[in-house]
Structures are given as structure tokens and as C-alpha cells.
Design a protein around this motif. Sequence first.
Motif, mmCIF file in Angstrom:
data_model
loop_
_atom_site.group_PDB
_atom_site.id
_atom_site.type_symbol
_atom_site.label_atom_id
_atom_site.label_comp_id
_atom_site.label_asym_id
_atom_site.label_seq_id
_atom_site.Cartn_x
_atom_site.Cartn_y
_atom_site.Cartn_z
ATOM 1 N N UNK A 89 0.814 -1.212 0.000
ATOM 2 C CA UNK A 89 0.000 0.000 0.000
ATOM 3 C C UNK A 89 0.853 1.270 0.000
ATOM 4 N N UNK A 90 2.062 1.188 0.519
ATOM 5 C CA UNK A 90 2.911 2.380 0.698
ATOM 6 C C UNK A 90 3.125 3.187 -0.585
ATOM 7 N N UNK A 91 3.475 2.568 -1.729
ATOM 8 C CA UNK A 91 3.666 3.382 -2.931
ATOM 9 C C UNK A 91 2.379 4.075 -3.391
ATOM 10 N N UNK A 92 1.251 3.387 -3.249
ATOM 11 C CA UNK A 92 -0.035 3.986 -3.638
ATOM 12 C C UNK A 92 -0.329 5.197 -2.771
ATOM 13 N N UNK A 93 -0.163 5.042 -1.453
ATOM 14 C CA UNK A 93 -0.399 6.161 -0.529
ATOM 15 C C UNK A 93 0.500 7.345 -0.867
ATOM 16 N N UNK A 94 1.790 7.070 -1.053
ATOM 17 C CA UNK A 94 2.741 8.141 -1.326
ATOM 18 C C UNK A 94 2.386 8.891 -2.607
#
Length: 177
Positions: A89-94
Motif C-alpha cells: 500500500x505504501x507506494x499507492x499512498x505516497x
Amino acid sequence: MPNLEAKKALVAEVAEKLKASQGTIIVDYRGLTVAEVTELRNKAREQGIEYKVYKNSTLRFAAKEADQEGLLEALKGPTAIAFCEADPIAPAKLMVDFAKDHEKLEVKSGAVDGKVVSVSEIDALAKLPSREELIAQTLRGLNSPIQGFVNVLNGTIKGLVVALSAIADKKKEEEAA
């Protein structure tokens, strides 16, 4: 032909990153200033996300090698890619959060655990709590019934102590009388 060998090695490296990545996001960074791109790279690095710019031809060959042909449609125009091996999820959130503040950044496509996802799915992923938040929520959920049980036991024990105290007081009164 050393140049061809170097290109093949780069394609193999990017394909390995695609295979190993739990979360991958492809963006169009056209229009961002150098300072904005630097800010994005720094934020990515802090979160354990690798943010790189590759030639589209390199990404095409790598996507085919990694069996992620669904990403090919997004490989038009200036393209950057964000990989994260630890958190899907981290790249999507960023990228979604950064795009809110920097309208020039356009999320084009992505993949989660090797499955290609649409921009709307990326937006939905970005709204999910982080892995750490989900773990904390789960632990709170597991802890809540235990805490309630302890409170019930404490209440029962308190009630028993009050009843025993009342009986002891009554016996003392009877003995005094």
C-alpha cells in the motif's frame, strides 16, 4: 556489443524488482520541478520505496519478463516507477497523496503482488490504513474482549468482597449485641 549486454542486465534488474515488489506504481512526472521530484524521492526513501525513472522501452521489456504485461498500456510519455518490497500500500499512498498537493503528478497504473490494478483501485488502496495501523487496530480488537472479561471478573470479585465485608460486619454486630 557491451552496450546491449548492459541494457539486458538493466532489463533483468528491473524485471526482478517488479517480481519482488509487493506494490508498484507508475506515474507521469511531467511538469514537476526538480525540487518537487527531489521532495518525492526523499519521501519515497524515508518510507522504503524505490522511486526511479527508466526508459519506457526498458520498462516494456522488464514488464514482459516479469509477466506484468498489463502495465504496458501506461508506458507512454515520461514515466517513473515506484517499487516497495515491504508494503503493497505504501507506494499507492505516497503517490496519491503527493499528487493531491502536486497536480502535475499523474498516477497511470500499478501492480499489487504482481496483479495489475487500475487508477481507481490505486486510489482505494491509498485510502486504506497502513500496515502498522491495521496491526494496531487488530490488536486493539483482540485486546478489547480480554479487557472486558477482566473488568467483569474484577466486578464479580469486588461484589464478593463487598458481600463478605457486609457479612463480617453483620456478624460483628451480632457478637457485640
